[in-house]
Scaffold this motif. Structure first.
Motif, PDB file in Angstrom:
ATOM      1  N   PRO A 261      -6.413   7.800  10.702  1.00 26.69           N
ATOM      2  CA  PRO A 261      -7.551   8.410  11.395  1.00 26.69           C
ATOM      3  C   PRO A 261      -8.242   9.477  10.544  1.00 26.69           C
ATOM      4  CG  PRO A 261      -5.692   8.187  12.888  1.00 26.69           C
ATOM      5  CD  PRO A 261      -5.188   7.808  11.536  1.00 26.69           C
ATOM      6  N   GLY A 262      -9.543   9.363  10.399  1.00 30.17           N
ATOM      7  CA  GLY A 262     -10.301  10.322   9.604  1.00 30.17           C
ATOM      8  C   GLY A 262     -10.515   9.908   8.170  1.00 30.17           C
ATOM      9  N   ASP A 263      -9.778   8.908   7.683  1.00 34.49           N
ATOM     10  CA  ASP A 263      -9.942   8.438   6.302  1.00 34.49           C
ATOM     11  C   ASP A 263     -11.237   7.655   6.146  1.00 34.49           C
ATOM     12  OD1 ASP A 263      -7.600   9.581   5.574  1.00 34.49           O
ATOM     13  OD2 ASP A 263      -6.460   7.710   5.402  1.00 34.49           O
ATOM     14  N   ARG A 264     -11.929   7.863   5.039  1.00 39.26           N
ATOM     15  CA  ARG A 264     -13.132   7.086   4.739  1.00 39.26           C
ATOM     16  C   ARG A 264     -12.795   5.779   4.035  1.00 39.26           C
ATOM     17  NH1 ARG A 264     -17.445   9.297   1.424  1.00 39.26           N
ATOM     18  NH2 ARG A 264     -15.807  10.137   0.058  1.00 39.26           N
ATOM     19  N   PHE A 265     -11.609   5.718   3.441  1.00 40.56           N
ATOM     20  CA  PHE A 265     -11.220   4.550   2.658  1.00 40.56           C
ATOM     21  C   PHE A 265      -9.892   3.996   3.169  1.00 40.56           C
ATOM     22  CE2 PHE A 265     -13.745   7.333  -0.027  1.00 40.56           C
ATOM     23  CZ  PHE A 265     -14.648   6.473  -0.631  1.00 40.56           C
ATOM     24  N   THR A 266      -9.704   2.711   2.970  1.00 42.37           N
ATOM     25  CA  THR A 266      -8.411   2.084   3.272  1.00 42.37           C
ATOM     26  C   THR A 266      -7.554   2.068   2.018  1.00 42.37           C
ATOM     27  OG1 THR A 266      -9.185  -0.137   2.696  1.00 42.37           O
ATOM     28  CG2 THR A 266      -9.468   0.579   5.000  1.00 42.37           C
ATOM     29  N   GLU A 267      -6.247   1.910   2.220  1.00 36.60           N
ATOM     30  CA  GLU A 267      -5.349   1.772   1.076  1.00 36.60           C
ATOM     31  C   GLU A 267      -5.717   0.532   0.262  1.00 36.60           C
ATOM     32  OE1 GLU A 267      -1.407   1.709   2.634  1.00 36.60           O
ATOM     33  OE2 GLU A 267      -1.482   3.780   3.358  1.00 36.60           O
ATOM     34  N   ALA A 268      -6.008  -0.557   0.959  1.00 35.59           N
ATOM     35  CA  ALA A 268      -6.358  -1.799   0.266  1.00 35.59           C
ATOM     36  C   ALA A 268      -7.635  -1.636  -0.551  1.00 35.59           C
ATOM     37  CB  ALA A 268      -6.521  -2.933   1.275  1.00 35.59           C
ATOM     38  N   GLY A 269      -8.649  -0.968   0.038  1.00 30.09           N
ATOM     39  CA  GLY A 269      -9.900  -0.771  -0.675  1.00 30.09           C
ATOM     40  C   GLY A 269      -9.744   0.135  -1.879  1.00 30.09           C
ATOM     41  N   ALA A 270      -8.975   1.211  -1.725  1.00 29.87           N
ATOM     42  CA  ALA A 270      -8.722   2.105  -2.855  1.00 29.87           C
ATOM     43  C   ALA A 270      -7.963   1.375  -3.955  1.00 29.87           C
ATOM     44  CB  ALA A 270      -7.941   3.331  -2.386  1.00 29.87           C
ATOM     45  N   GLY A 271      -7.029   0.524  -3.555  1.00 28.43           N
ATOM     46  CA  GLY A 271      -6.281  -0.255  -4.545  1.00 28.43           C
ATOM     47  C   GLY A 271      -7.163  -1.228  -5.298  1.00 28.43           C
ATOM     48  N   ARG A 272      -8.049  -1.879  -4.585  1.00 25.22           N
ATOM     49  CA  ARG A 272      -8.976  -2.815  -5.229  1.00 25.22           C
ATOM     50  C   ARG A 272      -9.858  -2.095  -6.248  1.00 25.22           C
ATOM     51  NH1 ARG A 272     -12.740  -5.693  -1.081  1.00 25.22           N
ATOM     52  NH2 ARG A 272     -13.232  -3.496  -0.734  1.00 25.22           N
ATOM     53  N   ALA A 273     -10.389  -0.935  -5.880  1.00 21.81           N
ATOM     54  CA  ALA A 273     -11.249  -0.181  -6.794  1.00 21.81           C
ATOM     55  C   ALA A 273     -10.479   0.247  -8.045  1.00 21.81           C
ATOM     56  CB  ALA A 273     -11.820   1.045  -6.079  1.00 21.81           C
ATOM     57  N   TYR A 274      -9.232   0.660  -7.864  1.00 26.10           N
ATOM     58  CA  TYR A 274      -8.425   1.095  -9.014  1.00 26.10           C
ATOM     59  C   TYR A 274      -8.115  -0.075  -9.938  1.00 26.10           C
ATOM     60  CZ  TYR A 274      -4.878   3.755 -11.573  1.00 26.10           C
ATOM     61  OH  TYR A 274      -4.156   4.398 -12.560  1.00 26.10           O
ATOM     62  N   LEU A 275      -7.835  -1.233  -9.365  1.00 26.96           N
ATOM     63  CA  LEU A 275      -7.550  -2.414 -10.185  1.00 26.96           C
ATOM     64  C   LEU A 275      -8.762  -2.818 -11.026  1.00 26.96           C
ATOM     65  CD1 LEU A 275      -5.479  -4.569  -7.676  1.00 26.96           C
ATOM     66  CD2 LEU A 275      -4.656  -3.650  -9.856  1.00 26.96           C
ATOM     67  N   THR A 276      -9.958  -2.691 -10.458  1.00 28.17           N
ATOM     68  CA  THR A 276     -11.159  -3.020 -11.244  1.00 28.17           C
ATOM     69  C   THR A 276     -11.321  -2.043 -12.397  1.00 28.17           C
ATOM     70  OG1 THR A 276     -12.593  -1.717  -9.775  1.00 28.17           O
ATOM     71  CG2 THR A 276     -12.314  -4.049  -9.257  1.00 28.17           C
ATOM     72  N   GLU A 277     -10.946  -0.783 -12.180  1.00 25.71           N
ATOM     73  CA  GLU A 277     -10.990   0.186 -13.269  1.00 25.71           C
ATOM     74  C   GLU A 277     -10.002  -0.167 -14.375  1.00 25.71           C
ATOM     75  OE1 GLU A 277     -10.300   4.040 -11.664  1.00 25.71           O
ATOM     76  OE2 GLU A 277     -12.103   4.034 -10.400  1.00 25.71           O
ATOM     77  N   LEU A 278      -8.917  -0.833 -13.999  1.00 24.74           N
ATOM     78  CA  LEU A 278      -7.932  -1.264 -14.994  1.00 24.74           C
ATOM     79  C   LEU A 278      -8.361  -2.529 -15.735  1.00 24.74           C
ATOM     80  CD1 LEU A 278      -4.602  -0.720 -12.977  1.00 24.74           C
ATOM     81  CD2 LEU A 278      -5.562   0.745 -14.761  1.00 24.74           C
ATOM     82  N   GLY A 279      -9.469  -3.124 -15.301  1.00 28.61           N
ATOM     83  CA  GLY A 279      -9.976  -4.299 -15.986  1.00 28.61           C
ATOM     84  C   GLY A 279      -9.690  -5.619 -15.305  1.00 28.61           C
TER      85      GLY A 279
ATOM     86  N   GLY B  57       0.800  -1.219   0.000  1.00 31.07           N
ATOM     87  CA  GLY B  57       0.000   0.000   0.000  1.00 31.07           C
ATOM     88  C   GLY B  57       0.834   1.272   0.000  1.00 31.07           C
ATOM     89  N   ALA B  58       0.192   2.345  -0.430  1.00 26.41           N
ATOM     90  CA  ALA B  58       0.759   3.690  -0.367  1.00 26.41           C
ATOM     91  C   ALA B  58      -0.410   4.640  -0.151  1.00 26.41           C
ATOM     92  CB  ALA B  58       1.536   4.029  -1.640  1.00 26.41           C
ATOM     93  N   ALA B  59      -0.120   5.914  -0.085  1.00 22.20           N
ATOM     94  CA  ALA B  59      -1.164   6.872   0.272  1.00 22.20           C
ATOM     95  C   ALA B  59      -2.295   6.902  -0.757  1.00 22.20           C
ATOM     96  CB  ALA B  59      -0.554   8.260   0.407  1.00 22.20           C
ATOM     97  N   GLN B  60      -3.491   7.160  -0.239  1.00 25.51           N
ATOM     98  CA  GLN B  60      -4.670   7.403  -1.069  1.00 25.51           C
ATOM     99  C   GLN B  60      -5.429   8.579  -0.461  1.00 25.51           C
ATOM    100  OE1 GLN B  60      -8.021   6.833   0.082  1.00 25.51           O
ATOM    101  NE2 GLN B  60      -7.270   6.295   2.138  1.00 25.51           N
ATOM    102  N   TYR B  61      -6.102   9.315  -1.318  1.00 23.39           N
ATOM    103  CA  TYR B  61      -6.851  10.474  -0.846  1.00 23.39           C
ATOM    104  C   TYR B  61      -8.309  10.329  -1.239  1.00 23.39           C
ATOM    105  CZ  TYR B  61      -2.228  12.383  -0.001  1.00 23.39           C
ATOM    106  OH  TYR B  61      -0.950  12.555   0.450  1.00 23.39           O
ATOM    107  N   ASP B  62      -9.142  10.079  -0.219  1.00 23.03           N
ATOM    108  CA  ASP B  62     -10.579   9.901  -0.415  1.00 23.03           C
ATOM    109  C   ASP B  62     -10.867   8.835  -1.468  1.00 23.03           C
ATOM    110  OD1 ASP B  62     -13.138  10.537   0.469  1.00 23.03           O
ATOM    111  OD2 ASP B  62     -13.485  11.896  -1.217  1.00 23.03           O
ATOM    112  N   GLY B  63     -10.116   7.733  -1.397  1.00 26.54           N
ATOM    113  CA  GLY B  63     -10.339   6.608  -2.291  1.00 26.54           C
ATOM    114  C   GLY B  63      -9.562   6.648  -3.587  1.00 26.54           C
ATOM    115  N   VAL B  64      -8.812   7.712  -3.816  1.00 30.19           N
ATOM    116  CA  VAL B  64      -8.039   7.843  -5.061  1.00 30.19           C
ATOM    117  C   VAL B  64      -6.558   7.591  -4.758  1.00 30.19           C
ATOM    118  CG1 VAL B  64      -7.375   9.354  -6.959  1.00 30.19           C
ATOM    119  CG2 VAL B  64      -9.674   9.521  -5.968  1.00 30.19           C
ATOM    120  N   PRO B  65      -5.960   6.545  -5.335  1.00 29.69           N
ATOM    121  CA  PRO B  65      -4.544   6.269  -5.081  1.00 29.69           C
ATOM    122  C   PRO B  65      -3.648   7.394  -5.592  1.00 29.69           C
ATOM    123  CG  PRO B  65      -5.630   4.351  -6.046  1.00 29.69           C
ATOM    124  CD  PRO B  65      -6.581   5.502  -6.181  1.00 29.69           C
ATOM    125  N   THR B  66      -2.589   7.673  -4.853  1.00 27.80           N
ATOM    126  CA  THR B  66      -1.602   8.646  -5.314  1.00 27.80           C
ATOM    127  C   THR B  66      -0.845   8.077  -6.514  1.00 27.80           C
ATOM    128  OG1 THR B  66      -0.003   7.709  -3.771  1.00 27.80           O
ATOM    129  CG2 THR B  66      -1.279   9.628  -3.024  1.00 27.80           C
TER     130      THR B  66
END
Length: 205
Positions: free
Chosen positions: A85-103, A46-55
Protein backbone atom coordinates in the motif's frame (compact mmCIF):
# COMPACT_ATOMS: atom_id res chain seq x y z
CA UNK A 1 -2.49 -45.62 31.54
CA UNK A 2 0.18 -43.29 32.94
CA UNK A 3 2.93 -45.28 31.17
CA UNK A 4 1.05 -45.03 27.85
CA UNK A 5 0.65 -41.29 28.30
CA UNK A 6 4.34 -41.04 29.09
CA UNK A 7 5.30 -42.84 25.89
CA UNK A 8 2.95 -40.63 23.89
CA UNK A 9 4.62 -37.56 25.36
CA UNK A 10 8.06 -38.94 24.51
CA UNK A 11 6.98 -39.67 20.93
CA UNK A 12 5.43 -36.22 20.61
CA UNK A 13 8.62 -34.62 21.93
CA UNK A 14 10.75 -36.60 19.48
CA UNK A 15 8.51 -35.56 16.60
CA UNK A 16 8.81 -31.93 17.68
CA UNK A 17 12.57 -32.29 17.43
CA UNK A 18 12.94 -34.62 14.44
CA UNK A 19 10.50 -32.95 12.02
CA UNK A 20 11.95 -29.42 12.30
CA UNK A 21 15.44 -30.90 12.24
CA UNK A 22 14.72 -32.77 9.01
CA UNK A 23 13.19 -29.68 7.40
CA UNK A 24 16.16 -27.54 8.48
CA UNK A 25 18.46 -30.10 6.85
CA UNK A 26 16.42 -29.98 3.62
CA UNK A 27 16.54 -26.16 3.63
CA UNK A 28 20.32 -26.30 4.04
CA UNK A 29 20.77 -29.05 1.45
CA UNK A 30 18.66 -27.48 -1.32
CA UNK A 31 20.35 -24.13 -0.62
CA UNK A 32 23.57 -25.71 -1.92
CA UNK A 33 22.00 -26.85 -5.22
CA UNK A 34 22.65 -24.80 -8.36
CA UNK A 35 20.69 -26.48 -11.16
CA UNK A 36 21.04 -24.69 -14.50
CA UNK A 37 19.08 -27.19 -16.56
CA UNK A 38 17.45 -25.56 -19.60
CA UNK A 39 13.90 -24.41 -18.83
CA UNK A 40 11.04 -22.41 -20.34
CA UNK A 41 11.65 -19.45 -18.03
CA UNK A 42 13.87 -18.08 -15.30
CA UNK A 43 11.72 -16.82 -12.42
CA UNK A 44 13.13 -14.18 -10.09
CA UNK A 45 11.38 -14.18 -6.73
CA UNK A 46 10.60 -10.66 -5.63
CA UNK A 47 12.09 -8.72 -2.74
CA UNK A 48 11.74 -5.20 -1.44
CA UNK A 49 12.09 -2.18 -3.71
CA UNK A 50 12.02 1.48 -2.80
CA UNK A 51 10.40 3.83 -5.30
CA UNK A 52 11.37 1.54 -8.17
CA UNK A 53 14.91 0.81 -6.97
CA UNK A 54 15.55 -2.83 -5.95
CA UNK A 55 17.21 -3.40 -2.60
CA UNK A 56 20.66 -5.07 -2.57
CA UNK A 57 18.99 -8.42 -1.84
CA UNK A 58 16.74 -8.04 -4.89
CA UNK A 59 19.60 -6.76 -7.05
CA UNK A 60 21.63 -9.87 -6.26
CA UNK A 61 18.79 -12.10 -7.45
CA UNK A 62 18.29 -10.06 -10.62
CA UNK A 63 21.99 -10.04 -11.49
CA UNK A 64 22.14 -13.81 -11.10
CA UNK A 65 19.06 -14.20 -13.32
CA UNK A 66 20.72 -12.03 -15.98
CA UNK A 67 23.76 -14.33 -15.88
CA UNK A 68 21.56 -17.40 -16.33
CA UNK A 69 19.86 -15.73 -19.30
CA UNK A 70 23.22 -14.94 -20.89
CA UNK A 71 24.21 -18.59 -20.43
CA UNK A 72 21.11 -19.68 -22.36
CA UNK A 73 19.35 -21.38 -19.44
CA UNK A 74 15.99 -19.99 -20.63
CA UNK A 75 14.75 -17.60 -23.34
CA UNK A 76 12.74 -15.54 -20.88
CA UNK A 77 13.04 -14.01 -17.42
CA UNK A 78 9.88 -13.59 -15.35
CA UNK A 79 9.94 -11.10 -12.49
CA UNK A 80 7.22 -11.41 -9.87
CA UNK A 81 5.71 -9.48 -7.01
CA UNK A 82 3.06 -6.86 -6.44
CA UNK A 83 3.31 -3.68 -4.40
CA UNK A 84 2.61 -2.65 -0.85
CA UNK A 85 0.00 0.00 0.00
CA UNK A 86 1.33 3.41 -1.02
CA UNK A 87 4.01 2.04 -3.37
CA UNK A 88 4.19 3.58 -6.85
CA UNK A 89 6.03 0.57 -8.25
CA UNK A 90 5.66 -3.20 -8.03
CA UNK A 91 8.50 -5.56 -7.23
CA UNK A 92 8.05 -7.17 -10.64
CA UNK A 93 8.15 -3.81 -12.43
CA UNK A 94 11.23 -2.64 -10.54
CA UNK A 95 12.90 -5.95 -11.35
CA UNK A 96 12.11 -5.64 -15.03
CA UNK A 97 13.55 -2.11 -15.17
CA UNK A 98 16.75 -3.23 -13.41
CA UNK A 99 17.20 -6.17 -15.78
CA UNK A 100 16.97 -3.86 -18.79
CA UNK A 101 19.70 -1.73 -17.23
CA UNK A 102 21.82 -4.88 -17.04
CA UNK A 103 21.37 -5.35 -20.78
CA UNK A 104 18.65 -8.01 -20.89
CA UNK A 105 16.39 -7.31 -23.91
CA UNK A 106 12.99 -5.95 -22.80
CA UNK A 107 11.30 -8.49 -25.07
CA UNK A 108 12.84 -11.27 -22.99
CA UNK A 109 11.41 -9.99 -19.69
CA UNK A 110 7.88 -10.52 -18.44
CA UNK A 111 6.68 -8.86 -15.23
CA UNK A 112 3.93 -10.70 -13.35
CA UNK A 113 2.84 -7.92 -11.05
CA UNK A 114 0.61 -9.87 -8.69
CA UNK A 115 1.15 -11.65 -5.41
CA UNK A 116 2.19 -10.36 -2.00
CA UNK A 117 3.98 -13.53 -0.93
CA UNK A 118 5.85 -16.42 -2.53
CA UNK A 119 2.91 -18.78 -2.92
CA UNK A 120 0.69 -16.11 -4.49
CA UNK A 121 3.40 -15.03 -6.89
CA UNK A 122 4.18 -18.60 -7.94
CA UNK A 123 0.52 -19.41 -8.50
CA UNK A 124 0.38 -16.44 -10.88
CA UNK A 125 3.61 -17.54 -12.58
CA UNK A 126 2.25 -21.06 -13.08
CA UNK A 127 -0.79 -19.69 -14.89
CA UNK A 128 1.39 -17.45 -17.05
CA UNK A 129 3.85 -20.16 -18.00
CA UNK A 130 1.10 -22.63 -18.85
CA UNK A 131 -0.71 -20.00 -20.92
CA UNK A 132 2.49 -19.69 -22.95
CA UNK A 133 2.58 -23.43 -23.50
CA UNK A 134 5.45 -24.05 -21.09
CA UNK A 135 5.84 -25.86 -17.82
CA UNK A 136 9.42 -25.66 -16.54
CA UNK A 137 11.17 -22.93 -14.58
CA UNK A 138 14.45 -22.20 -12.86
CA UNK A 139 13.81 -20.28 -9.64
CA UNK A 140 16.20 -17.56 -8.53
CA UNK A 141 16.11 -16.46 -4.90
CA UNK A 142 18.34 -16.55 -1.85
CA UNK A 143 19.86 -19.97 -1.06
CA UNK A 144 17.76 -20.77 2.00
CA UNK A 145 14.56 -19.69 0.24
CA UNK A 146 15.10 -22.27 -2.50
CA UNK A 147 13.55 -25.30 -0.79
CA UNK A 148 10.25 -23.60 0.05
CA UNK A 149 9.92 -21.80 -3.28
CA UNK A 150 10.64 -25.01 -5.19
CA UNK A 151 8.02 -26.85 -3.14
CA UNK A 152 5.44 -24.16 -3.82
CA UNK A 153 6.22 -24.03 -7.54
CA UNK A 154 5.86 -27.80 -7.84
CA UNK A 155 2.61 -27.71 -5.88
CA UNK A 156 1.42 -25.12 -8.44
CA UNK A 157 2.07 -27.66 -11.21
CA UNK A 158 5.44 -26.45 -12.51
CA UNK A 159 8.56 -28.48 -13.18
CA UNK A 160 10.81 -26.39 -10.99
CA UNK A 161 14.45 -26.40 -9.95
CA UNK A 162 16.64 -23.81 -8.30
CA UNK A 163 19.71 -21.70 -9.01
CA UNK A 164 20.10 -19.33 -6.04
CA UNK A 165 22.27 -16.24 -5.95
CA UNK A 166 25.55 -16.58 -4.10
CA UNK A 167 26.06 -12.90 -3.36
CA UNK A 168 24.30 -10.14 -1.45
CA UNK A 169 23.36 -9.44 2.17
CA UNK A 170 21.47 -12.72 2.59
CA UNK A 171 24.67 -14.74 2.18
CA UNK A 172 27.35 -12.41 3.50
CA UNK A 173 27.74 -13.84 7.00
CA UNK A 174 27.35 -17.20 8.69
CA UNK A 175 24.97 -15.61 11.18
CA UNK A 176 22.67 -14.46 8.36
CA UNK A 177 22.66 -17.94 6.89
CA UNK A 178 21.82 -19.62 10.21
CA UNK A 179 19.03 -17.17 10.95
CA UNK A 180 17.66 -17.69 7.44
CA UNK A 181 17.62 -21.47 7.89
CA UNK A 182 15.70 -21.08 11.17
CA UNK A 183 13.22 -18.68 9.58
CA UNK A 184 12.71 -20.88 6.54
CA UNK A 185 12.20 -23.96 8.70
CA UNK A 186 9.32 -22.17 10.41
CA UNK A 187 7.96 -20.94 7.08
CA UNK A 188 7.98 -24.46 5.60
CA UNK A 189 6.18 -25.84 8.66
CA UNK A 190 3.60 -23.05 8.37
CA UNK A 191 3.10 -23.74 4.66
CA UNK A 192 2.79 -27.48 5.17
CA UNK A 193 0.27 -27.00 7.97
CA UNK A 194 -1.95 -24.79 5.82
CA UNK A 195 -1.64 -27.16 2.90
CA UNK A 196 -2.75 -30.09 5.07
CA UNK A 197 -5.74 -28.29 6.59
CA UNK A 198 -6.66 -26.71 3.25
CA UNK A 199 -6.53 -23.03 4.22
CA UNK A 200 -4.86 -20.09 2.49
CA UNK A 201 -1.22 -19.50 3.27
CA UNK A 202 -0.69 -15.99 4.58
CA UNK A 203 2.97 -16.19 5.60
CA UNK A 204 4.46 -12.88 4.35
CA UNK A 205 7.59 -14.23 2.70
Amino acid sequence: MSRAIGWLLVIALLLCLVVPGFIAFRVWHVARVDDRTTADAIVVLGAAQYDGVPTPVFQSRLEHAATLYEEGVAPQIITVGGNQPGDRFTEAGAGRAYLTELGVPPTAILAVETGTNTVGSLDAVALTVRDQGGGSVVLVSDPTHSYRSRMMARDAGLDAWTSPTRQGPAVWTRENQILSIIRETGAVLWYQYHRIVGTDVDFPG
